[in-house]
Design a protein around this motif. Sequence first.
Motif, PDB file in Angstrom:
ATOM      1  N   GLU A 343      17.048  19.540 -16.395  1.00  0.00           N
ATOM      2  CA  GLU A 343      15.746  19.351 -15.730  1.00  0.00           C
ATOM      3  C   GLU A 343      15.791  18.161 -14.772  1.00  0.00           C
ATOM      4  OE1 GLU A 343      12.032  19.710 -18.085  1.00  0.00           O
ATOM      5  OE2 GLU A 343      11.653  17.652 -17.478  1.00  0.00           O
ATOM      6  N   SER A 344      16.361  17.048 -15.247  1.00  0.00           N
ATOM      7  CA  SER A 344      16.450  15.851 -14.403  1.00  0.00           C
ATOM      8  C   SER A 344      17.208  16.139 -13.119  1.00  0.00           C
ATOM      9  CB  SER A 344      17.172  14.712 -15.123  1.00  0.00           C
ATOM     10  OG  SER A 344      16.504  14.394 -16.299  1.00  0.00           O
ATOM     11  N   VAL A 345      18.328  16.828 -13.239  1.00  0.00           N
ATOM     12  CA  VAL A 345      19.159  17.120 -12.064  1.00  0.00           C
ATOM     13  C   VAL A 345      18.394  17.978 -11.062  1.00  0.00           C
ATOM     14  CG1 VAL A 345      21.176  18.460 -11.302  1.00  0.00           C
ATOM     15  CG2 VAL A 345      21.369  16.913 -13.263  1.00  0.00           C
ATOM     16  N   ILE A 346      17.771  19.029 -11.573  1.00  0.00           N
ATOM     17  CA  ILE A 346      17.072  19.967 -10.688  1.00  0.00           C
ATOM     18  C   ILE A 346      15.954  19.267  -9.914  1.00  0.00           C
ATOM     19  CG2 ILE A 346      15.553  21.969 -10.675  1.00  0.00           C
ATOM     20  CD1 ILE A 346      17.048  22.864 -13.230  1.00  0.00           C
ATOM     21  N   LEU A 347      15.172  18.479 -10.640  1.00  0.00           N
ATOM     22  CA  LEU A 347      14.014  17.856  -9.993  1.00  0.00           C
ATOM     23  C   LEU A 347      14.421  16.725  -9.059  1.00  0.00           C
ATOM     24  CD1 LEU A 347      11.376  17.918 -12.863  1.00  0.00           C
ATOM     25  CD2 LEU A 347      11.661  19.480 -10.953  1.00  0.00           C
ATOM     26  N   GLU A 348      15.515  16.069  -9.391  1.00  0.00           N
ATOM     27  CA  GLU A 348      15.993  14.964  -8.556  1.00  0.00           C
ATOM     28  C   GLU A 348      16.447  15.475  -7.198  1.00  0.00           C
ATOM     29  OE1 GLU A 348      18.789  12.395 -10.836  1.00  0.00           O
ATOM     30  OE2 GLU A 348      19.908  12.635  -8.953  1.00  0.00           O
ATOM     31  N   ASP A 389      23.517  25.939   0.266  1.00  0.00           N
ATOM     32  CA  ASP A 389      23.737  24.486   0.158  1.00  0.00           C
ATOM     33  C   ASP A 389      23.088  23.927  -1.094  1.00  0.00           C
ATOM     34  OD1 ASP A 389      25.181  24.297   2.385  1.00  0.00           O
ATOM     35  OD2 ASP A 389      23.578  23.476   3.670  1.00  0.00           O
ATOM     36  N   LEU A 390      21.853  24.380  -1.325  1.00  0.00           N
ATOM     37  CA  LEU A 390      21.099  23.893  -2.483  1.00  0.00           C
ATOM     38  C   LEU A 390      21.813  24.270  -3.779  1.00  0.00           C
ATOM     39  CD1 LEU A 390      18.555  22.582  -3.652  1.00  0.00           C
ATOM     40  CD2 LEU A 390      17.421  24.798  -3.505  1.00  0.00           C
ATOM     41  N   HIS A 396      27.303  21.052  -8.230  1.00  0.00           N
ATOM     42  CA  HIS A 396      28.143  19.847  -8.240  1.00  0.00           C
ATOM     43  C   HIS A 396      27.548  18.754  -9.100  1.00  0.00           C
ATOM     44  CE1 HIS A 396      30.361  21.002  -4.303  1.00  0.00           C
ATOM     45  NE2 HIS A 396      30.882  21.554  -5.379  1.00  0.00           N
ATOM     46  N   ARG A 397      26.246  18.583  -8.948  1.00  0.00           N
ATOM     47  CA  ARG A 397      25.567  17.511  -9.688  1.00  0.00           C
ATOM     48  C   ARG A 397      25.637  17.779 -11.204  1.00  0.00           C
ATOM     49  NH1 ARG A 397      24.729  13.313 -10.707  1.00  0.00           N
ATOM     50  NH2 ARG A 397      22.735  12.307 -11.022  1.00  0.00           N
ATOM     51  N   LEU A 398      25.461  19.033 -11.594  1.00  0.00           N
ATOM     52  CA  LEU A 398      25.545  19.381 -13.017  1.00  0.00           C
ATOM     53  C   LEU A 398      26.965  19.149 -13.520  1.00  0.00           C
ATOM     54  CD1 LEU A 398      23.446  22.698 -13.233  1.00  0.00           C
ATOM     55  CD2 LEU A 398      22.855  20.491 -14.243  1.00  0.00           C
ATOM     56  N   GLN A 399      27.919  19.545 -12.680  1.00  0.00           N
ATOM     57  CA  GLN A 399      29.331  19.366 -13.062  1.00  0.00           C
ATOM     58  C   GLN A 399      29.631  17.879 -13.282  1.00  0.00           C
ATOM     59  OE1 GLN A 399      32.419  21.691 -12.833  1.00  0.00           O
ATOM     60  NE2 GLN A 399      33.199  19.891 -13.914  1.00  0.00           N
ATOM     61  N   SER A 400      29.150  17.017 -12.367  1.00  0.00           N
ATOM     62  CA  SER A 400      29.509  15.605 -12.523  1.00  0.00           C
ATOM     63  C   SER A 400      28.716  14.952 -13.655  1.00  0.00           C
ATOM     64  CB  SER A 400      29.376  14.829 -11.207  1.00  0.00           C
ATOM     65  OG  SER A 400      28.030  14.749 -10.864  1.00  0.00           O
ATOM     66  N   LEU A 401      27.499  15.402 -13.898  1.00  0.00           N
ATOM     67  CA  LEU A 401      26.717  14.785 -14.971  1.00  0.00           C
ATOM     68  C   LEU A 401      27.135  15.283 -16.352  1.00  0.00           C
ATOM     69  CD1 LEU A 401      23.997  12.958 -15.305  1.00  0.00           C
ATOM     70  CD2 LEU A 401      23.050  15.143 -16.013  1.00  0.00           C
ATOM     71  N   LEU A 402      27.306  16.594 -16.463  1.00  0.00           N
ATOM     72  CA  LEU A 402      27.569  17.163 -17.793  1.00  0.00           C
ATOM     73  C   LEU A 402      29.062  17.308 -18.084  1.00  0.00           C
ATOM     74  CD1 LEU A 402      24.971  20.110 -17.649  1.00  0.00           C
ATOM     75  CD2 LEU A 402      24.613  17.851 -18.630  1.00  0.00           C
ATOM     76  N   GLY A 403      29.843  17.377 -17.027  1.00  0.00           N
ATOM     77  CA  GLY A 403      31.281  17.547 -17.227  1.00  0.00           C
ATOM     78  C   GLY A 403      31.665  18.991 -17.504  1.00  0.00           C
ATOM     79  N   ILE A 404      30.768  19.914 -17.242  1.00  0.00           N
ATOM     80  CA  ILE A 404      31.138  21.327 -17.371  1.00  0.00           C
ATOM     81  C   ILE A 404      30.616  22.085 -16.162  1.00  0.00           C
ATOM     82  CG2 ILE A 404      31.212  21.523 -19.905  1.00  0.00           C
ATOM     83  CD1 ILE A 404      28.367  22.781 -19.634  1.00  0.00           C
ATOM     84  N   SER A 405      31.263  23.213 -15.887  1.00  0.00           N
ATOM     85  CA  SER A 405      30.785  23.969 -14.744  1.00  0.00           C
ATOM     86  C   SER A 405      29.708  24.960 -15.206  1.00  0.00           C
ATOM     87  CB  SER A 405      31.946  24.726 -14.094  1.00  0.00           C
ATOM     88  OG  SER A 405      32.531  25.551 -15.070  1.00  0.00           O
TER      89      SER A 405
END
Length: 432
Positions: A343-348, A389-390, A396-405
Amino acid sequence: MYWNQHCECMPQEQLAAVQLERLKNIVERVYHDVPFYRSKFQEIGLEPAEINTLDDLTKLPFTTKQDLRDNYPFRMFATSLSDIVRVHASSGTTGKPTVVGYTRSDLNNWSELMARSLTCGGTIKNSVIQIAYGYGLFTGGFGFHYGAERIGSTVIPISGGNTRRQLMIMKDFGTTVLACTPSYAIHLAETWENLGIERSELKLQHGIFGAEPWSEEMRQEIEKRLGISAVDIYGLSEVIGPGVACECQAKNGLHIFEDHFIPEIIDPVTGESLPYGEEGELVITTLTKEALPILRYRTRDISILTKEPCACGRTHVRMHKVMGRTDDMLVIRGVNVFPSQVESVILEIGGTEPHYLLIVDRKGSMDELEVQVEVSPEMFSDQVRGLEDLERKIRHRLQSLLGISAKVKLVEPHSLPRSEGKIQRVIDRRKI
Ligand code: DLL
């Protein structure tokens, strides 16, 4: 600013003395009046007289939701049914509900705690409060109702659902405070936007939202979208209902009303107590409940406690916004994922609506996570490039935050289910 300054701002030593006296008392009571606790004490060879300091709390046994289920419906009660003036129940996803009871004194304390919480959230005597939590066996509606009546606000007991009618009443009655789940608050805002209601036609100023996890980014979205100040309120039926803890206007953690509850954070695996500042499972002991006193209830909610002084002057310990539940935590390819992180990633990132769904599946031996997100109407009518793009950005953001694709699927505005109460954010097909 405070409902009960004496209790809410009590100096630490005094608060500890109140807690110890009440703890000893409750331990004696459950030992004598609740067969479940007596046999638990006997199993571990513990006598009530061995509880002499607050540190002795860790000697006490834990209580779980399963214990309440095993003693369904009333066997955990410490008073006879004739002293119980109300019951509520929490709707578990499986089997029988968990039943909780209140004596007259419990209802009195609960109203006091809800009056404190509502005051924290900006409710005053002159407020007009629309209570859109469900009334019924769920503790939300009635909990807020009695707290708001205690303050003397004008209460609109509308309960959940019927969104258009909610908005008509909000406008016509001049609602100033909205109480509902955060997901329903967003749904209300979205519906009024669609109906073409102007914000200037509404008098809303404050919102008190809880009963489900919501991120800091979701707060900002709600505050912006509804044009209000929004605080988080926490509670659970087994402990009392809403009003265990609430954010003040500093919006930096929720004060747990420590004259009525003792919170702890434990390691959910080992059960060991963790110091302030460490993340773990929240455990709560009730100090004043008569009908259903509970020792060391394992909430399954993940949080952190902090004793740092708060700008508001309240001395009670604060808990961080709940990140999620141990049983909501998804383990995807060995990585722990909470819906609130997504949720944080999406809204950010923006360009999306605060509506999303996590779908977990297993292909062969491989876990797969798909995140479905509604795009904003502007974005939806944009070019395909923009959407690509979105999608890439979120991935990418989820990958870097969570460490999974994760696979990201952008979906049309209004295509994901809405909820009038607690929202379901996860479909885990691995369990089906
Ligand atoms: O949800 C009581 C409540 C009603 C709280 C209205 C706030 C507002 P239960 O149905 O028993 O009681 O569900 C309790 O909901 O263990 C958490 O997992 C979750 N929960 C409650 N408040 C929050 C919150 C009510 N502010 C369960 N943030 C709890 C995150 C929450 N999760």
